[in-house]
Write an enzyme that holds these catalytic residues in place. Structure first.
Site, PDB file in Angstrom:
ATOM      1  N   ASP A 157       0.892  -1.164   0.000  1.00  0.00           N
ATOM      2  CA  ASP A 157       0.000   0.000   0.000  1.00  0.00           C
ATOM      3  C   ASP A 157       0.933   1.218   0.000  1.00  0.00           C
ATOM      4  OD1 ASP A 157      -2.208   1.735   0.466  1.00  0.00           O
ATOM      5  OD2 ASP A 157      -1.789   1.668   2.598  1.00  0.00           O
ATOM      6  N   ASP A 175      -0.119   5.216   0.644  1.00  0.00           N
ATOM      7  CA  ASP A 175      -0.377   6.225   1.694  1.00  0.00           C
ATOM      8  C   ASP A 175      -0.389   5.555   3.068  1.00  0.00           C
ATOM      9  OD1 ASP A 175      -2.790   8.256  -0.173  1.00  0.00           O
ATOM     10  OD2 ASP A 175      -0.633   7.980  -0.354  1.00  0.00           O
TER      11      ASP A 175
HETATM   12  O1  LIG Z   1      -8.858   8.031  -1.248  1.00  0.00           O
HETATM   13  C1  LIG Z   1      -8.274   8.065  -0.178  1.00  0.00           C
HETATM   14  O2  LIG Z   1      -8.868   8.201   0.900  1.00  0.00           O
HETATM   15  C2  LIG Z   1      -6.793   7.912  -0.160  1.00  0.00           C
HETATM   16  O3  LIG Z   1      -6.244   8.228  -1.382  1.00  0.00           O
HETATM   17  C3  LIG Z   1      -6.466   6.500   0.203  1.00  0.00           C
HETATM   18  O4  LIG Z   1      -6.862   6.245   1.478  1.00  0.00           O
HETATM   19  C4  LIG Z   1      -4.988   6.236   0.170  1.00  0.00           C
HETATM   20  O5  LIG Z   1      -4.764   5.106  -0.450  1.00  0.00           O
HETATM   21  P1  LIG Z   1      -3.743   3.957   0.033  1.00  0.00           P
HETATM   22  O6  LIG Z   1      -2.444   4.239  -0.695  1.00  0.00           O
HETATM   23  O7  LIG Z   1      -3.601   4.071   1.532  1.00  0.00           O
HETATM   24  O8  LIG Z   1      -4.452   2.708  -0.415  1.00  0.00           O
HETATM   25 MG   LIG Z   2      -2.813   3.360   3.161  1.00  0.00          MG
END
Ligand SMILES: O=C(O)[C@H](O)[C@H](O)COP(=O)(O)O
Ligand SMILES: [Mg+2]
EC number: 3.1.3.41
Length: 302
Positions: free
Chosen positions: A24, A26
């Protein structure tokens, strides 16, 4: 049962157990423009051991190509074909599962990532970053002529959200029960530089409430995201681990896909949500560690 990793031997054993590492982004690699410590060293270690690396993000604001630029900016080795974002998964779903006819269009609440991936899949769209839609002028139905070719409303994280976009999307869905309602992902929040902010799930929430209708989600934890990865990359689920910061997307996604799961605590989930007495987590990770940076201890010469 969740195994908490803490010693170099435990990290080394985990590396030996798996060939494919799905990361993942974020909250695992970075929070906004803040790179998490030790990530570069840990990823370099995995590559030096010949491990397969995939990046699987629910963040729809960027396309696979744009994400490659973000990785380059951080000095992290990454290849476009290793990157799978929820914008890509949604576009593939619309083109290959929905099989949207070429004369039909998607109304987009979202940013350039969604637009670029829809374009790459040959799907026509309106809305998104169009200045007529990002305006903060009052929305008046008298001035709105719906496009009769819109057959899908696609909603992703949109940091330029406004009443005009919500109203247009609402009208397409409210006046045409056949119009599909798709969400790139349903994360309630996401970790940005300096703290968490409302995520894509909080962007589509007003539509869900106003319509009394839930969207089809094509991002983690949905099977659609796994399908679009497996269409491009072969991996053995028994030798694969999904590494994430959110229980109801990353860890659920891994479990549904039959792969092992590692929760890191650098994003939205706190240790207590899994380990506190009486905790009832939606999904229990196989492993837990503070940060991906913990693996860098293996890269340090003894
Ligand atoms: O759409 C959102 O809330 C964020 O972009 C999402 O939570 C982040 O994505 P991750 O890389 O953690 O899957
Ligand atoms: Mg994430």
């Amino acid at each position: 049962m969740c195994t908490q990793l803490s010693t170099p031997g435990e990290y080394a054993d985990l590396l030996d157990k798996f060939d494919t590492f799905m990361f993942d982004c974020d909250g695992v690699l970075w929070s906004g423009d803040h790179l998490i410590g030790g990530v570069i060293e840990a990823l370099h270690l995995l590559r030096s051991k010949g491990k397969n690396i995939l990046f699987v993000t629910n963040n729809a604001t960027k396309s696979r190509k744009s994400y490659k630029k973000k990785f380059d900016g951080f000095g992290i080795e990454a290849h476009v074909e290793e990157i799978f974002g929820s914008a890509y998964a949604a576009a593939v779903y619309i083109s290959t599962v929905v099989k949207l006819p070429k004369d039909k269009k998607v109304y987009v609440i979202g940013m350039s990532g969604v637009e670029e991936e829809l374009h790459n899949e040959g799907v026509s769209y309106i809305g998104g970053t169009d200045p007529a839609d990002t305006t903060f002028e009052p929305f008046d139905l008298k001035n709105f002529t719906p496009d009769p070719d819109v057959s899908v409303v696609l909603c992703g994280l949109d940091t330029n959200i406004n009443y005009t976009k919500l109203s247009k999307a609402f009208r397409y869905l409210h006046t045409n029960p056949e119009c599909l309602f798709i969400a790139t992902n349903e994360d309630s929040t996401f970790p940005s530089t300096g703290g968490i902010l409302p995520g894509a799930g909080s962007i589509s929430a007003p539509l869900r409430y106003a319509l009394g209708r839930d969207p089809v989600c094509t991002g983690k934890p949905s099977q659609s995201m796994l399908d679009c990865i497996q269409a491009k990359v072969h991996f053995d689920p028994k030798r694969t681990i999904m590494i994430g910061d959110r229980l109801n997307t990353d860890i659920l996604f891994g479990k549904a896909g039959g792969v092992s799961t590692l929760l890191v605590l650098t994003g939205v989930t706190a240790k207590e949500e899994v380990l506190a007495p009486g905790a009832t987590p939606i999904a229990v990770p196989d492993y837990m560690t503070q940060s991906i940076g913990d693996f860098a201890v293996l890269a340090t010469p003894n």
